[in-house]
Design an enzyme around this catalytic site. Structure first.
Site, PDB file in Angstrom:
ATOM      1  N   LEU A 107       2.333   4.037  12.780  1.00  0.00           N
ATOM      2  CA  LEU A 107       1.943   5.030  11.785  1.00  0.00           C
ATOM      3  C   LEU A 107       0.566   4.734  11.229  1.00  0.00           C
ATOM      4  CD1 LEU A 107       5.220   5.281   9.681  1.00  0.00           C
ATOM      5  CD2 LEU A 107       4.326   6.995  11.236  1.00  0.00           C
ATOM      6  N   VAL A 126       1.987  -0.637  10.313  1.00  0.00           N
ATOM      7  CA  VAL A 126       3.182   0.077   9.869  1.00  0.00           C
ATOM      8  C   VAL A 126       3.715   0.915  11.021  1.00  0.00           C
ATOM      9  CG1 VAL A 126       4.138   1.657   8.173  1.00  0.00           C
ATOM     10  CG2 VAL A 126       2.262   0.162   7.533  1.00  0.00           C
ATOM     11  N   ASP A 186      -4.980  -2.479  -5.504  1.00  0.00           N
ATOM     12  CA  ASP A 186      -5.611  -1.855  -4.332  1.00  0.00           C
ATOM     13  C   ASP A 186      -5.331  -0.355  -4.315  1.00  0.00           C
ATOM     14  OD1 ASP A 186      -7.234  -1.884  -2.149  1.00  0.00           O
ATOM     15  OD2 ASP A 186      -5.701  -2.547  -0.740  1.00  0.00           O
ATOM     16  N   PHE A 201      -2.929  -5.757   5.695  1.00  0.00           N
ATOM     17  CA  PHE A 201      -1.992  -6.858   5.868  1.00  0.00           C
ATOM     18  C   PHE A 201      -1.123  -6.737   7.089  1.00  0.00           C
ATOM     19  CE2 PHE A 201      -3.115  -7.176   1.488  1.00  0.00           C
ATOM     20  CZ  PHE A 201      -3.354  -8.531   1.393  1.00  0.00           C
ATOM     21  N   GLY A 202      -1.310  -5.662   7.844  1.00  0.00           N
ATOM     22  CA  GLY A 202      -0.464  -5.535   9.013  1.00  0.00           C
ATOM     23  C   GLY A 202      -0.338  -4.086   9.432  1.00  0.00           C
ATOM     24  N   LYS A 204       6.756  -2.204   7.787  1.00  0.00           N
ATOM     25  CA  LYS A 204       5.458  -2.889   7.744  1.00  0.00           C
ATOM     26  C   LYS A 204       5.626  -4.268   8.344  1.00  0.00           C
ATOM     27  CE  LYS A 204       3.122  -4.382   3.879  1.00  0.00           C
ATOM     28  NZ  LYS A 204       2.322  -4.190   2.669  1.00  0.00           N
TER      29      LYS A 204
END
Ligand SMILES: *[C@@H]1O[C@H](CO)[C@@H](O)[C@H](O)[C@H]1NC(C)=O
Ligand SMILES: *[C@@H]1O[C@H](CO)[C@@H](O)[C@H](O)[C@H]1NC(C)=O
Ligand SMILES: *[C@@H]1O[C@H](CO)[C@@H](O)[C@H](O)[C@H]1NC(C)=O
Ligand SMILES: *[C@@H]1O[C@H](CO)[C@@H](O)[C@H](O)[C@H]1NC(C)=O
Length: 667
Positions: free
Chosen positions: A350, A358, A474, A355-356, A372
């Site tokens: 997606l 999804v 954020d 951080f990674g 995630k």
């Protein structure tokens, strides 16, 4: 820690050599992994695939048998060029193979079928057309070392269930297990795309076959059967597809996409013969190095201060807290999430964040979720992860993305969120930037206004509404997700930190983080995230939503450069505020309201943090209950150190200080 270890390695030559040899050893281990990804098939892919005489790539797909009329009584094979092994001598290999195929009937009845195969001998057997599906021929039945999952469109053996079934074939085309697709609403020769995912688990020695059509993942496998491939294959094996047509009964057999991922499972192989000298040597050296490292670590650990030990105890206590807390989100098994996302298949991706990545996943009964997967090289450590699970798991607000569950297993950190069908806000407000940019009319002023209010309510809740104050840290367009009705949901708490409300000091957390363009000027000096830096980022977000522009760091022909704040403020100074409003906002929008919100946004972006309104005051302006704050015509200069009373001074000295501390505490 890493630094200290390095030091140690450099100082000891013998250990350095051992480490080097171990690394070579682990490279050999890696070779057993095979990862294949063909979202579609391009002509140049022929270089990495092996084709039999009748097979080729055309129309973005593998044509396993020729895609011409009347290719009667023929067979074909396409295999991946690199072989792999089902064990590395120590561990067994599991895999997931996912592909989309299409069988177009040309005659009635149609024939014969398509199969996913694993074989020791890549060449297509002669005379393997008709009922043999390119897997074997009449003379190699029982002797050729091959395992196949067949998608059979013809009842050509008395043992065949029907002309629409899936079967598992071992050295024969008479299946050891089969399942009809008739009661699954699927027709293999229906001429449409069918997606199949095979999950082979070496640990359980089982294969699960999932077959479905369209977007909706099937809930359960059509066929699950015990299968220990390691029994059949000890050496190199090849994977790919085979297919055949019958006499005067033909079809087009094509494979449109293919993903194959193998991974090692820690299954001990009891068979002693598979241990050759290399492995024994490797194991010995690995154990020696591990032992040495353990000894060193143990010594260092002993030297650690009492404080450190307390912290670690605290860590596991937090972990226990997650597990024991009744409000904690659900704990998932890694296996479940691999299954849900088809082993983190790139087709289900997606988006990618700091951080990674999804992925879209389907749990059980068509329950769509977003998973995630925190990347291993991200600074997001276990501690942050646990903090996120415990703190975010307890937050409940209609404008926050809900955390459903988590998983911490085999070094994988995973978070499961509810799925937001409309994706993130940035897709809608910044135009002409992505190919899939949405329809210009989607975000009406009404929707934008509603999104701003939603984000403000979520932030007010985080700052003032819940037990512990949470800083989001954020806030940006790509972290605002939208549900079906375009209500804003604040997501990605990757950087969120919980601050105890009863703490006497500033409500701030150290560690500078965030996204350039959204960061308040003072954060470059203090390196702190505060309630006010969140409010600043919210102001930027409001400007983006109203102007349809990115926050800055890129110059454009019309002089819009660097900072959206400077640009809007300058237009305010020269009294042409109407010109900053996104031209896609419909003309009948309430210009007075838009102007008020622009004033609010500018005051949230005030260079002096103490001048920014707290979220609850901002909400009153947004709902029209209060007038927007006065904004200086000239943008005030940023001053350092920031002028503002210290919170500790208390609030009884003067009215000004009272206001300032009210701003600080957000009340
Ligand atoms: C089966 O295939 C093998 C290998 O291609 C071949 O040697 C053999 O002749 C074939 N058998 C028949 C009956 O065609
Ligand atoms: C079909 O092919 C097989 C070998 O592949 C051959 O033995 C047989 O005669 C063929 N049948 C017809 C009708 O062409
Ligand atoms: C499957 O599709 C084919 C071709 O459209 C058709 O002839 C056949 O009857 C269908 N089978 C079933 C069970 O619906
Ligand atoms: C296949 O079709 C041809 C031509 O129509 C015919 O001569 C032959 O008998 C058919 N073969 C079979 C096995 O039906």
């Amino acid at each position: 820690m890493a630094y200290e270890c390095n030091n140690f390695f450099v100082s000891s030559r013998a250990v350095r050599i051992l480490v080097f040899l171990t690394l070579i050893g682990s490279c050999i281990v890696q070779v057993n992994c095979l990862n294949i990804s063909f979202p579609s098939f391009k002509p140049e892919d022929r270089n990495v695939l092996n084709f039999s005489a009748n097979s080729y790539i055309a129309f973005g797909a593998l044509q396993v048998t020729p895609d011409v009329n009347g290719a009667s009584n023929t067979s074909g094979r396409v295999l991946y060029g690199q072989p792999f092994r089902l064990s590395n001598g120590l561990l067994k290999t599991s895999f997931i193979s996912s592909f989309v195929f299409n069988i177009q009937p040309q005659t009635s009845p149609t024939g014969e079928g398509l199969a996913f195969i694993l074989t020791e001998s890549p060449p297509l057997p002669e005379n393997s057309g008709g009922q043999w599906i390119g897997i074997i021929n009449s003379s190699t039945t029982g002797s050729s070392n091959i395992v196949a999952v067949e998608f059979d469109t013809r009842k050509s053996f008395p043992e065949d269930l029907d002309d629409n079934h899936v079967g598992i074939d071992v050295r024969s085309t008479v299946s050891i297990a089969q399942a009809s697709l008739n009661d699954k609403g699927l027709n293999l020769s229906g001429g449409y795309d069918i997606r199949a995912t095979l999950f082979y688990d070496a640990q359980l020695a089982e294969i699960d076959i999932v077959v479905y059509r369209g977007e909706h993942r099937a809930e359960s496998p059509v066929l699950s059967h015990p299968l220990d491939l390691y029994e059949f294959f000890r050496g190199d094996i090849y994977v790919g597809f085979s297919a055949s047509t019958g006499v005067n009964a033909t079809q087009l057999n094509c494979v449109k996409s293919w993903n194959f991922t193998s991974y090692e499972k820690s299954v001990q192989i009891s068979d002693k013969t598979s241990f050759n000298h290399l492995w024994i040597w490797l194991m010995v050296s690995v154990s020696v190095v591990t032992l040495l490292i353990l000894v060193i670590l143990f010594i260092r650990y002993k030297k650690r201060s009492h404080k450190r030990r307390l912290m670690e105890a605290d860590d596991s206590e937090v972990e226990l807290k997650i597990l024991n807390s009744s409000t904690a989100p659900q704990k998932f098994r890694l296996k479940e999430l691999r299954f849900a996302t088809e082993n983190f298949n790139s087709m289900n991706k997606l988006g990618k964040g700091g951080f990674g990545t999804v992925y879209k996943g389907v749990l059980g009964d068509n329950n769509v979720v977003a998973v995630k997967r925190i990347s291993k090289n991200s600074s997001h450590g276990k501690k942050d992860f646990i903090a996120e699970v415990t703190s975010i798991g307890n937050l409940h607000h209609k404008n926050l993305v809900k955390l459903i569950g988590w998983c911490y297993e085999s070094n994988e950190l995973l978070l499961v969120y509810e799925f937001m069908p409309n994706g993130s806000l940035d897709k809608f407000i910044f135009r002409n930037e992505t190919a899939e940019s949405e329809d210009d009319k989607t975000l009406t002023w009404g929707r934008r206004h509603n999104i701003i209010i939603g984000v403000a309510q979520a932030l007010d809740y985080l700052h003032n509404g819940c037990q512990n104050r949470v800083l989001h840290r954020d806030i940006k367009a790509s972290n605002i997700l939208m549900d079906l009705e375009f209500n804003a949901r604040l997501g990605d708490f990757g950087l969120a930190r919980v601050v105890q409300l009863n703490e006497n000091t500033h409500h701030s957390t150290k560690e500078i983080a965030g996204t350039p363009g959204y960061m308040a000027p003072e954060s470059f000096h203090t390196g702190r995230a505060t309630v006010e830096t969140d409010i600043y980022a919210f102001g930027i977000l409001m400007l983006e939503i109203m102007c349809g522009r990115r926050p800055g760091h890129r110059c454009e022909a019309n002089g819009y450069c660097n900072s959206i704040v400077d640009w809007v403020w300058e237009n305010y100074r020269i009294n042409s505020l109407a010109s900053v409003v996104d031209s896609r906002i419909n003309e009948d929008a309430d210009m007075e309201q838009i102007k008020n919100l622009l004033m609010l946004a500018l005051s949230c972006c005030h260079p002096n943090p103490y001048e920014r309104p707290p979220m609850n005051a901002a909400l009153q302006v947004l709902s029209g209950e209060a007038e927007p704050p006065e904004v200086a015509v000239e943008k005030p200069a940023f001053m350092w150190p920031v002028f503002g009373p210290l919170r500790e001074v208390g609030c009884s000295l003067s009215g000004a200080q009272f206001t300032a501390s009210a701003v600080l505490s957000g009340r």
